[in-house]
Design a protein around this motif. Structure first.
Motif, PDB file in Angstrom:
ATOM      1  N   ARG A   1      28.268 -32.637  -5.312  1.00 37.54           N
ATOM      2  CA  ARG A   1      27.599 -31.337  -5.326  1.00 37.54           C
ATOM      3  C   ARG A   1      26.222 -31.437  -4.669  1.00 37.54           C
ATOM      4  NH1 ARG A   1      29.325 -27.296  -8.987  1.00 37.54           N
ATOM      5  NH2 ARG A   1      27.172 -26.535  -8.826  1.00 37.54           N
ATOM      6  N   ASP A   2      25.790 -30.349  -4.039  1.00 41.40           N
ATOM      7  CA  ASP A   2      24.490 -30.377  -3.372  1.00 41.40           C
ATOM      8  C   ASP A   2      23.335 -30.090  -4.328  1.00 41.40           C
ATOM      9  OD1 ASP A   2      24.603 -27.626  -3.734  1.00 41.40           O
ATOM     10  OD2 ASP A   2      24.897 -27.164  -1.613  1.00 41.40           O
TER      11      ASP A   2
ATOM     12  N   ARG B   1      12.851 -30.553  -4.353  1.00 41.85           N
ATOM     13  CA  ARG B   1      12.861 -30.252  -2.916  1.00 41.85           C
ATOM     14  C   ARG B   1      14.282 -30.219  -2.342  1.00 41.85           C
ATOM     15  NH1 ARG B   1       7.631 -30.048  -1.014  1.00 41.85           N
ATOM     16  NH2 ARG B   1       8.680 -28.844   0.621  1.00 41.85           N
ATOM     17  N   ARG B   2      15.277 -30.196  -3.238  1.00 47.38           N
ATOM     18  CA  ARG B   2      16.689 -30.010  -2.876  1.00 47.38           C
ATOM     19  C   ARG B   2      17.110 -31.001  -1.785  1.00 47.38           C
ATOM     20  NH1 ARG B   2      17.657 -23.854  -1.694  1.00 47.38           N
ATOM     21  NH2 ARG B   2      19.833 -24.572  -1.835  1.00 47.38           N
ATOM     22  N   LEU B   3      16.916 -32.263  -2.077  1.00 47.81           N
ATOM     23  CA  LEU B   3      17.113 -33.312  -1.089  1.00 47.81           C
ATOM     24  C   LEU B   3      18.514 -33.332  -0.462  1.00 47.81           C
ATOM     25  CD1 LEU B   3      15.919 -35.733   0.407  1.00 47.81           C
ATOM     26  CD2 LEU B   3      16.618 -37.167  -1.528  1.00 47.81           C
ATOM     27  N   PRO B   4      19.617 -33.215  -1.221  1.00 47.29           N
ATOM     28  CA  PRO B   4      20.930 -33.237  -0.557  1.00 47.29           C
ATOM     29  C   PRO B   4      21.082 -32.123   0.486  1.00 47.29           C
ATOM     30  CG  PRO B   4      21.188 -33.571  -2.915  1.00 47.29           C
ATOM     31  CD  PRO B   4      19.759 -33.165  -2.692  1.00 47.29           C
TER      32      PRO B   4
ATOM     33  N   GLY C   1      12.979 -26.045   8.654  1.00 42.77           N
ATOM     34  CA  GLY C   1      12.347 -25.225   7.632  1.00 42.77           C
ATOM     35  C   GLY C   1      13.190 -24.869   6.428  1.00 42.77           C
ATOM     36  N   ALA C   2      14.348 -25.455   6.258  1.00 43.51           N
ATOM     37  CA  ALA C   2      15.194 -25.155   5.111  1.00 43.51           C
ATOM     38  C   ALA C   2      15.671 -26.486   4.513  1.00 43.51           C
ATOM     39  CB  ALA C   2      16.397 -24.301   5.530  1.00 43.51           C
ATOM     40  N   PRO C   3      15.881 -26.506   3.197  1.00 49.50           N
ATOM     41  CA  PRO C   3      15.881 -25.392   2.243  1.00 49.50           C
ATOM     42  C   PRO C   3      14.495 -25.172   1.647  1.00 49.50           C
ATOM     43  CG  PRO C   3      16.580 -27.361   1.129  1.00 49.50           C
ATOM     44  CD  PRO C   3      16.368 -27.757   2.559  1.00 49.50           C
ATOM     45  N   GLN C   4      14.373 -24.107   0.907  1.00 48.64           N
ATOM     46  CA  GLN C   4      13.138 -23.824   0.187  1.00 48.64           C
ATOM     47  C   GLN C   4      13.190 -24.527  -1.163  1.00 48.64           C
ATOM     48  OE1 GLN C   4      12.058 -19.662   0.035  1.00 48.64           O
ATOM     49  NE2 GLN C   4      11.129 -19.910  -1.973  1.00 48.64           N
TER      50      GLN C   4
ATOM     51  N   GLU D   1       8.984 -44.353 -12.435  1.00 52.16           N
ATOM     52  CA  GLU D   1       8.873 -43.994 -11.017  1.00 52.16           C
ATOM     53  C   GLU D   1      10.208 -43.511 -10.465  1.00 52.16           C
ATOM     54  OE1 GLU D   1       7.157 -47.372  -9.055  1.00 52.16           O
ATOM     55  OE2 GLU D   1       5.160 -47.012  -9.902  1.00 52.16           O
ATOM     56  N   ALA D   2      11.310 -44.115 -10.925  1.00 59.66           N
ATOM     57  CA  ALA D   2      12.633 -43.664 -10.479  1.00 59.66           C
ATOM     58  C   ALA D   2      12.929 -42.264 -11.010  1.00 59.66           C
ATOM     59  CB  ALA D   2      13.706 -44.643 -10.930  1.00 59.66           C
ATOM     60  N   ALA D   3      12.549 -41.994 -12.255  1.00 61.43           N
ATOM     61  CA  ALA D   3      12.740 -40.651 -12.801  1.00 61.43           C
ATOM     62  C   ALA D   3      11.952 -39.624 -11.994  1.00 61.43           C
ATOM     63  CB  ALA D   3      12.311 -40.619 -14.269  1.00 61.43           C
ATOM     64  N   LEU D   4      10.730 -39.986 -11.621  1.00 63.50           N
ATOM     65  CA  LEU D   4       9.919 -39.082 -10.806  1.00 63.50           C
ATOM     66  C   LEU D   4      10.551 -38.876  -9.432  1.00 63.50           C
ATOM     67  CD1 LEU D   4       7.366 -37.405 -10.624  1.00 63.50           C
ATOM     68  CD2 LEU D   4       6.126 -39.463  -9.898  1.00 63.50           C
ATOM     69  N   LEU D   5      11.137 -39.937  -8.876  1.00 60.21           N
ATOM     70  CA  LEU D   5      11.856 -39.808  -7.606  1.00 60.21           C
ATOM     71  C   LEU D   5      12.971 -38.780  -7.723  1.00 60.21           C
ATOM     72  CD1 LEU D   5      12.793 -40.761  -4.751  1.00 60.21           C
ATOM     73  CD2 LEU D   5      14.048 -42.594  -5.923  1.00 60.21           C
ATOM     74  N   LEU D   6      13.758 -38.851  -8.790  1.00 59.72           N
ATOM     75  CA  LEU D   6      14.851 -37.900  -8.978  1.00 59.72           C
ATOM     76  C   LEU D   6      14.315 -36.478  -9.174  1.00 59.72           C
ATOM     77  CD1 LEU D   6      17.172 -39.997 -11.319  1.00 59.72           C
ATOM     78  CD2 LEU D   6      17.709 -39.243  -8.986  1.00 59.72           C
ATOM     79  N   ILE D   7      13.233 -36.345  -9.930  1.00 57.03           N
ATOM     80  CA  ILE D   7      12.648 -35.014 -10.150  1.00 57.03           C
ATOM     81  C   ILE D   7      12.195 -34.407  -8.827  1.00 57.03           C
ATOM     82  CG2 ILE D   7      10.703 -33.790 -11.207  1.00 57.03           C
ATOM     83  CD1 ILE D   7      10.905 -35.872 -13.519  1.00 57.03           C
ATOM     84  N   LEU D   8      11.486 -35.191  -8.027  1.00 62.67           N
ATOM     85  CA  LEU D   8      11.019 -34.698  -6.734  1.00 62.67           C
ATOM     86  C   LEU D   8      12.191 -34.360  -5.814  1.00 62.67           C
ATOM     87  CD1 LEU D   8       8.079 -37.194  -6.244  1.00 62.67           C
ATOM     88  CD2 LEU D   8       7.847 -34.702  -6.320  1.00 62.67           C
ATOM     89  N   ALA D   9      13.232 -35.194  -5.836  1.00 62.88           N
ATOM     90  CA  ALA D   9      14.397 -34.943  -4.988  1.00 62.88           C
ATOM     91  C   ALA D   9      15.084 -33.640  -5.367  1.00 62.88           C
ATOM     92  CB  ALA D   9      15.370 -36.115  -5.087  1.00 62.88           C
ATOM     93  N   LEU D  10      15.161 -33.366  -6.675  1.00 61.19           N
ATOM     94  CA  LEU D  10      15.768 -32.115  -7.110  1.00 61.19           C
ATOM     95  C   LEU D  10      14.871 -30.923  -6.770  1.00 61.19           C
ATOM     96  CD1 LEU D  10      17.128 -33.171 -10.622  1.00 61.19           C
ATOM     97  CD2 LEU D  10      18.498 -32.643  -8.587  1.00 61.19           C
TER      98      LEU D  10
END
Length: 308
Positions: free
Chosen positions: A266-267, A121-124, A136-139, A110-119
């Motif tokens: 890094r973002d 959707r460009r969470l930082p 409305g940003a980022p894409q 579940e943590a790996a999936l959290l990181l995948i989703l965060a990347l």
């Protein structure tokens, strides 16, 4: 003695369970029911002279520590990985080494999936846009229809695969028995690569400049295995060039890490504080294994999950 530098909620759960089992067994003054925590102001080898059971966590249990513990009867890792334990030195003393496999695989997945989703959707960047009140940003990207490559199809890898398929991803994976050709094929095919392999001589630096060059331009990379599975210099260069689209980390080359390290600022990098396995459910399962093996040690019964 618990030797870890973190994961202290695990200590609280274990303390309660040991006390409860002592009451249930009407035991008083049994040293195996008393849990201590390593005071890191002193070298570990200086404080283990009265220890019967070591719980290493992320501490290095080397030959000097083992030699300094004349009463040591068991090294019980409250996790799966035993790469930080000198198993040869333990074997020479006749001290069993056990771990706790299959206890945190759901949490790690579940943590790996959290990181995948965060990347994805460009969470930082999204958090920065929120602070700037920019709508409305980022894409980002959708994961459905994309391919996830899992390096290490053990328990956590399989669990991640199940969850990724539910999102509509195609899942490919490799195991320790897979060939270099199969790993190369995974890297060339995957839009996201997630690492779940143990740290061994074969996997140290597994994802190096050569491996990264074989990945798709813009692919995402997640590491919930061990920091040294990644070649840090190669990963940094791949991010700087834009070939690697994002990096998600829960484990590091040095722990504790330097939070001011430019790589982690890094973002296109998302970080977690080595919490992939830290959930109420996993700590409950882990402490059950530890308590069961302490009971078995007391009764002279065969130990569970002995690795050496």
């Amino acid at each position: 003695m618990y030797c870890g530098s973190g994961w202290l909620p695990l200590v609280d759960v274990l303390t309660r369970k040991l006390a409860a089992r002592a009451r249930a067994g009407d035991r008083q003054g049994d040293e195996l029911d008393e849990l201590t925590v390593w005071d890191r102001r002193r070298p570990l080898a200086e404080v283990v002279d009265e220890v019967d059971v070591l719980l290493p966590s992320n501490a290095h249990i080397d030959a000097d520590v083992i030699a300094a513990a004349p009463h040591l009867r068991l090294i019980q890792q409250p996790a799966a990985g035993v790469d930080n334990i000198d198993r040869e030195a333990a074997r020479a003393r006749g001290i069993p080494v056990c771990n706790a496999p299959g206890t945190n695989h759901v949490s790690v997945a579940e943590a790996a999936l959290l990181l995948i989703l965060a990347l994805a959707r460009r969470l930082p960047v999204a958090m920065a846009r929120f602070r700037a009140a920019e709508l409305g940003a980022p894409q980002g990207i959708e994961l459905a229809g994309r391919t996830l490559g899992i390096v290490g199809m053990g328990r956590s890898g399989e669990a991640l695969g199940e969850r990724a398929r539910a999102l509509g991803m195609t899942v490919v994976g490799t195991r320790s028995s897979s060939s270099q050709e199969e790993l190369d094929g995974l890297l060339a095919t995957a839009d996201v690569v997630s690492l779940h392999c143990p740290l061994t001589e074969a996997t140290r630096g597994l994802i190096d400049a050569r491996a990264l060059a074989r990945m798709k331009p813009g692919a995402l990379l997640v590491n919930c295995a061990r920091g040294p599975v990644l070649d840090r210099e190669a990963v940094s260069e791949a991010l700087a060039s834009g070939h690697l689209g994002g990096l998600g980390l829960d484990t590091y080359w040095q722990e504790p890490w330097d939070p001011d390290d430019p790589l982690y600022q890094r973002d296109d990098v998302v970080t977690l504080p080595h919490v992939a396995g830290s959930t109420e459910e996993s700590f409950d399962r882990i402490t059950d294994v530890v308590c069961d093996n302490v009971d078995r040690l007391r009764r002279g019964q065969p130990l569970l999950h002995q690795v050496s």
